[in-house]
Design an enzyme around this catalytic site. Structure first.
Site, PDB file in Angstrom:
ATOM      1  N   PRO A   1       0.785  -1.238   0.000  1.00 19.43           N
ATOM      2  CA  PRO A   1       0.000   0.000   0.000  1.00 19.43           C
ATOM      3  C   PRO A   1       0.818   1.291   0.000  1.00 19.43           C
ATOM      4  CG  PRO A   1       0.099  -0.873   2.215  1.00 19.43           C
ATOM      5  CD  PRO A   1       0.878  -1.832   1.348  1.00 19.43           C
ATOM      6  N   GLY A   2       2.132   1.207  -0.203  1.00 15.42           N
ATOM      7  CA  GLY A   2       2.915   2.431  -0.371  1.00 15.42           C
ATOM      8  C   GLY A   2       3.751   2.858   0.820  1.00 15.42           C
TER       9      GLY A   2
ATOM     10  N   CYS B   1       7.839 -10.695   3.956  1.00 19.13           N
ATOM     11  CA  CYS B   1       7.379 -10.760   5.352  1.00 19.13           C
ATOM     12  C   CYS B   1       7.054 -12.218   5.686  1.00 19.13           C
ATOM     13  CB  CYS B   1       6.190  -9.833   5.601  1.00 19.13           C
ATOM     14  SG  CYS B   1       4.787 -10.092   4.504  1.00 19.13           S
TER      15      CYS B   1
ATOM     16  N   ASP C   1       2.576  -6.203 -13.772  1.00 17.18           N
ATOM     17  CA  ASP C   1       2.977  -7.523 -13.280  1.00 17.18           C
ATOM     18  C   ASP C   1       4.500  -7.576 -13.235  1.00 17.18           C
ATOM     19  OD1 ASP C   1       3.621 -10.287 -13.068  1.00 17.18           O
ATOM     20  OD2 ASP C   1       1.715 -10.856 -13.989  1.00 17.18           O
TER      21      ASP C   1
END
Length: 429
Positions: free
Chosen positions: A257-258, A375, A303
């Site tokens: 999300p930035g 993660c 992509d």
């Protein structure tokens, strides 16, 4: 004024959508929270997160308390009973109120005829609680993880798997990133102190602050003005290895999300940053983050396996590849991961990561830096992935993060520390 809704039935339906339909709680919960009053938002979140965190325990208990599982159209009742059990076990809600509200939830899900059943099961649990919990604590279900994931953790970390599982089952600390273009960390901590809150600086990551007690973002000094961002300490560690510089062309791949896009621009405000993600919907959050922090980047949908489609022949000085992964390092933030992931996902994700690495490497300039991050805590996605890449890529060299036989740096989730995270810094010869 918002209509009074039954929170227990809403939580039960949300958990059912996660477990039965494979939907992500982060997609389901926000629209539900819009339907309830501000004071109920936190309780709804607590019920959803809590049930998913302890799902295997609640399932185990229901199997002991009921002769037959609820199926078909009555399946939501199974999750409503879970919500009731969770309240009795883990919250300070008075038992009589927890029972009454949960039983009333049967009306909200149009199963009023099952109120007696729900009440009976929950009261039976109250009578047998001590005996049932003693048996549960001697079972494998006590780890609150699916068996496939336990096996992988035990194999990868024979000495540490129990502490990983324990950390995964905790509520996470709230980590923040101070925007160094506005304030030093010390000066922002002073503002936090003035606001009546306490924070602790991270020893290794220069912008990271852990709140003593998690707080809503609107209570944080300067949040709306971009002075601070919610971001786990381990995610902030990416900048230590990327070390972005002003005027460089930098690619943040799989950027939504930035959080890392904006961190690059805080460290190097004059860098030319391209942020790319395959998910158009999640890219809206990249725009939101850039706007709140008053920053500019080129944002593209694309992509990672086919970079020529979105950047032509362009090469970059630095690339941050926060690769799609199992997210097994962030379970305490997203307990639904335990029930959304399957064992078969791991080789599929490893293959996808491998394809993206091979596709993006030619777009790194000679002498440039690529930081591969996940993660995840699973070697197949991390050290083994990078080891295989180094073996097949002659002009790739590991730098500062591990050794060729055990490449990368692996953070494991810790009680007061950051999430599980992996980094490998690669230089193009």
């Amino acid at each position: 004024m918002k209509k009074q809704r039954n929170l227990r039935s809403m939580a039960a339906q949300a958990v059912e959508q996660v477990v039965e339909q494979g939907q992500s709680l982060s997609n389901i919960l926000p629209p539900l929270q819009q339907k309830v009053s501000d004071k109920d938002k936190a309780l709804l979140q607590e019920l959803c997160f809590g049930v998913l965190r302890t799902l295997s325990q609640l399932d185990w208990l229901i199997n002991k308390l009921m002769a037959r599982p609820m199926t078909g159209k009555q399946r939501t009742v199974h999750y409503l009973i879970m919500v009731g059990l969770y309240q009795l076990l883990y919250t300070r809600i008075p038992p009589h109120a927890a029972l009454a509200e949960t039983v009333e939830g049967a009306i909200a899900i149009k199963r009023p005829q099952l109120k007696g059943l729900i009440n009976g099961v929950l009261r039976q649990f109250q009578r047998q609680q001590e005996e049932l919990l003693a048996k549960f604590n001697a079972s494998d279900a006590r780890y609150l993880h699916p068996s496939w994931l336990l096996k992988r953790l035990q194999k990868a970390y024979p000495e540490q798997w129990q502490s990983i599982v324990e950390a995964n089952n905790q509520r996470p600390p709230m980590w923040l990133r101070v925007n160094r273009t506005h304030h030093s960390r010390d000066s922002w901590l002073a503002l936090l102190d003035e606001a009546g809150m306490k924070g602790f600086p991270h020893a290794d990551y220069p912008d990271a602050v852990r709140l003593e007690t998690p707080a809503p973002v609107h209570a944080l000094p300067g949040f709306e003005d971009g002075w601070v961002t919610v971001q786990d300490a381990s995610a902030q560690g990416c900048m230590t290895w990327l070390a972005p510089q002003n005027s460089e062309h930098i690619l943040d791949l799989c950027a939504a999300p930035g959080g890392k896009t904006t961190h690059i621009l805080e460290v190097a405000p004059e860098a030319q940053v391209v942020a790319v993600d395959i998910d158009e919907q999640r890219l809206s959050r990249v725009y939101d983050n850039l706007k709140r922090l008053g920053m500019k980047a080129t944002v593209k949908q694309g992509d990672g396996r086919y970079p020529s489609q979105w950047c032509g022949e362009q090469q970059f000085d630095r690339i941050l590849l926060d690769a799609p992964c199992s997210a097994t390092g962030v379970i305490r933030h997203h307990p639904d991961i335990k029930w959304l992931r399957r064992d078969r996902d791991i080789p599929e994700l490893a293959q996808l990561q491998s394809e993206i690495l091979d596709a993006i490497w030619p777009h790194l300039k000679s002498g440039g830096t690529l930081v591969y991050a996940t993660c995840s805590v699973l070697p197949e996605e991390n050290s083994l992935q990078i080891k295989a890449f180094l073996q097949r890529t002659a002009d790739a060299e590991l730098c500062e993060t591990g050794a060729p036989e055990q490449p990368g740096k692996q953070n494991l989730p810790g009680a007061e520390e950051g999430d599980g995270f992996f980094y490998a810094k690669l230089i193009k010869k």
